[in-house]
Design a protein around this motif. Sequence first.
Motif, PDB file in Angstrom:
ATOM      1  N   ARG A 100       0.811  -1.219   0.000  1.00 46.76           N
ATOM      2  CA  ARG A 100       0.000   0.000   0.000  1.00 46.76           C
ATOM      3  C   ARG A 100       0.848   1.274   0.000  1.00 46.76           C
ATOM      4  NH1 ARG A 100      -3.838  -2.501   4.781  1.00 46.76           N
ATOM      5  NH2 ARG A 100      -4.872  -4.086   3.485  1.00 46.76           N
ATOM      6  N   HIS A 101       2.159   1.115  -0.011  1.00 48.61           N
ATOM      7  CA  HIS A 101       3.025   2.285  -0.022  1.00 48.61           C
ATOM      8  C   HIS A 101       2.840   3.076  -1.317  1.00 48.61           C
ATOM      9  CE1 HIS A 101       6.105   0.444   3.022  1.00 48.61           C
ATOM     10  NE2 HIS A 101       5.002   0.855   3.599  1.00 48.61           N
ATOM     11  N   TYR A 102       3.083   4.358  -1.221  1.00 49.15           N
ATOM     12  CA  TYR A 102       2.957   5.216  -2.395  1.00 49.15           C
ATOM     13  C   TYR A 102       3.936   4.781  -3.488  1.00 49.15           C
ATOM     14  CZ  TYR A 102       3.402   9.207  -5.478  1.00 49.15           C
ATOM     15  OH  TYR A 102       3.453  10.008  -6.589  1.00 49.15           O
ATOM     16  N   ALA A 103       3.468   4.769  -4.719  1.00 45.42           N
ATOM     17  CA  ALA A 103       4.313   4.466  -5.874  1.00 45.42           C
ATOM     18  C   ALA A 103       3.770   5.210  -7.083  1.00 45.42           C
ATOM     19  CB  ALA A 103       4.337   2.959  -6.147  1.00 45.42           C
TER      20      ALA A 103
ATOM     21  N   LEU B  80       8.655  -2.876  -6.549  1.00 48.46           N
ATOM     22  CA  LEU B  80       9.933  -2.700  -5.857  1.00 48.46           C
ATOM     23  C   LEU B  80       9.714  -2.481  -4.364  1.00 48.46           C
ATOM     24  CD1 LEU B  80      11.891  -0.482  -8.422  1.00 48.46           C
ATOM     25  CD2 LEU B  80      12.374  -2.863  -7.821  1.00 48.46           C
ATOM     26  N   ASN B  81       8.636  -1.806  -3.998  1.00 52.00           N
ATOM     27  CA  ASN B  81       8.313  -1.650  -2.578  1.00 52.00           C
ATOM     28  C   ASN B  81       8.131  -3.009  -1.909  1.00 52.00           C
ATOM     29  OD1 ASN B  81       8.345   1.157  -2.691  1.00 52.00           O
ATOM     30  ND2 ASN B  81       6.141   1.320  -3.043  1.00 52.00           N
ATOM     31  N   VAL B  82       7.445  -3.908  -2.600  1.00 51.25           N
ATOM     32  CA  VAL B  82       7.201  -5.247  -2.060  1.00 51.25           C
ATOM     33  C   VAL B  82       8.498  -6.043  -1.985  1.00 51.25           C
ATOM     34  CG1 VAL B  82       6.085  -7.464  -2.532  1.00 51.25           C
ATOM     35  CG2 VAL B  82       4.795  -5.336  -2.775  1.00 51.25           C
ATOM     36  N   ILE B  83       9.268  -6.023  -3.052  1.00 51.40           N
ATOM     37  CA  ILE B  83      10.532  -6.767  -3.059  1.00 51.40           C
ATOM     38  C   ILE B  83      11.467  -6.226  -1.992  1.00 51.40           C
ATOM     39  CG2 ILE B  83      12.599  -7.254  -4.423  1.00 51.40           C
ATOM     40  CD1 ILE B  83      10.765  -7.353  -6.905  1.00 51.40           C
ATOM     41  N   GLY B  84      11.479  -4.909  -1.827  1.00 53.42           N
ATOM     42  CA  GLY B  84      12.314  -4.318  -0.784  1.00 53.42           C
ATOM     43  C   GLY B  84      11.940  -4.791   0.602  1.00 53.42           C
TER      44      GLY B  84
ATOM     45  N   ARG C 246       0.210 -14.623  -6.856  1.00 49.93           N
ATOM     46  CA  ARG C 246       0.722 -15.932  -6.453  1.00 49.93           C
ATOM     47  C   ARG C 246       2.149 -16.155  -6.942  1.00 49.93           C
ATOM     48  NH1 ARG C 246      -3.088 -19.252  -4.305  1.00 49.93           N
ATOM     49  NH2 ARG C 246      -5.193 -18.377  -4.367  1.00 49.93           N
ATOM     50  N   THR C 247       2.447 -15.663  -8.122  1.00 50.92           N
ATOM     51  CA  THR C 247       3.804 -15.793  -8.648  1.00 50.92           C
ATOM     52  C   THR C 247       4.799 -15.061  -7.757  1.00 50.92           C
ATOM     53  OG1 THR C 247       2.948 -15.939 -10.905  1.00 50.92           O
ATOM     54  CG2 THR C 247       5.288 -15.425 -10.659  1.00 50.92           C
ATOM     55  N   VAL C 248       4.467 -13.847  -7.385  1.00 54.93           N
ATOM     56  CA  VAL C 248       5.324 -13.073  -6.478  1.00 54.93           C
ATOM     57  C   VAL C 248       5.519 -13.828  -5.165  1.00 54.93           C
ATOM     58  CG1 VAL C 248       5.519 -10.946  -5.126  1.00 54.93           C
ATOM     59  CG2 VAL C 248       4.555 -10.869  -7.440  1.00 54.93           C
ATOM     60  N   TYR C 249       4.411 -14.245  -4.589  1.00 56.84           N
ATOM     61  CA  TYR C 249       4.448 -14.808  -3.246  1.00 56.84           C
ATOM     62  C   TYR C 249       5.107 -16.180  -3.205  1.00 56.84           C
ATOM     63  CZ  TYR C 249       2.939 -15.986   1.453  1.00 56.84           C
ATOM     64  OH  TYR C 249       2.918 -16.342   2.776  1.00 56.84           O
ATOM     65  N   LEU C 250       4.749 -17.025  -4.142  1.00 58.02           N
ATOM     66  CA  LEU C 250       5.292 -18.377  -4.116  1.00 58.02           C
ATOM     67  C   LEU C 250       6.781 -18.403  -4.446  1.00 58.02           C
ATOM     68  CD1 LEU C 250       2.319 -20.332  -5.730  1.00 58.02           C
ATOM     69  CD2 LEU C 250       2.929 -20.146  -3.312  1.00 58.02           C
ATOM     70  N   VAL C 251       7.241 -17.486  -5.262  1.00 60.20           N
ATOM     71  CA  VAL C 251       8.688 -17.385  -5.499  1.00 60.20           C
ATOM     72  C   VAL C 251       9.401 -17.038  -4.195  1.00 60.20           C
ATOM     73  CG1 VAL C 251      10.491 -15.974  -6.572  1.00 60.20           C
ATOM     74  CG2 VAL C 251       8.622 -16.867  -7.964  1.00 60.20           C
ATOM     75  N   GLN C 252       8.862 -16.060  -3.478  1.00 60.57           N
ATOM     76  CA  GLN C 252       9.517 -15.646  -2.235  1.00 60.57           C
ATOM     77  C   GLN C 252       9.476 -16.751  -1.185  1.00 60.57           C
ATOM     78  OE1 GLN C 252      11.405 -13.055  -1.680  1.00 60.57           O
ATOM     79  NE2 GLN C 252      11.841 -13.890   0.346  1.00 60.57           N
ATOM     80  N   ILE C 253       8.334 -17.407  -1.052  1.00 62.00           N
ATOM     81  CA  ILE C 253       8.259 -18.510  -0.085  1.00 62.00           C
ATOM     82  C   ILE C 253       9.181 -19.646  -0.511  1.00 62.00           C
ATOM     83  CG2 ILE C 253       6.729 -20.240   0.945  1.00 62.00           C
ATOM     84  CD1 ILE C 253       6.428 -17.354   2.013  1.00 62.00           C
TER      85      ILE C 253
END
Length: 209
Positions: free
Chosen positions: A81-84, A92-96, A156-163
């Motif tokens: 939810r950060h400003y972008a 990038l906010n999420v990856i950070g 799901r792609t974002v999340y499952l890669v990170q997990i």
Amino acid sequence: MTEQSLPASGWRGSRDGWLEAGYTALIESGVDAVKIMPLARQLGLSRTSFYWFFDDREALLAALLDGWAARTTEPLVAATRHYAETQAEAMLNVIGCFLSKDTFDSRLEFAIRSWALQDQDVARRVQAADAARLSALTAMMRHWGHEPGEADVRARTVYLVQIGYISMQAREDLKTRLARIPTYVEIYTGSRPEPREMARFTARFQGTD
């Protein structure tokens, strides 16, 4: 001074001290190592001092679970939810968030998921966290114009890669990770970050490897 009027820290230690000792034991050796007497020895305190802060071991374990949410789920949901200014910057906010132990404690996440394999109540907490995180990521994708089905798959792609990184205990130095991030962002969102966006992002992590 009566026992009731004694401060919540000092010769009994502190609640935060017991929690941090519990986190260390959980991360390094698993939930079976989170026991009152070994923690007391580690802290140089008496066993009875534990009960000034927690009713029993189960209360400590419950507090550790609550702290896990504060060290992982809450910062991740906030990052979505950060400003972008662009979709790539939002990603990038999420990856950070995932890259910093201060906002997503990957070692603690691994320990909790391992604990969940032997405790159904913990497994339900993990499932609820997964749902909340995926919901936040999907909402972010929807915000940037992706249709519901596509937003779900991209989240799901974002999340499952990170997990997957966490579950496999993947070791990747920061330089390598940063070099891969523009491609990850493009795969996740369909938009490649601009050089200026990557420059700002990279500057946040210089000297942290």
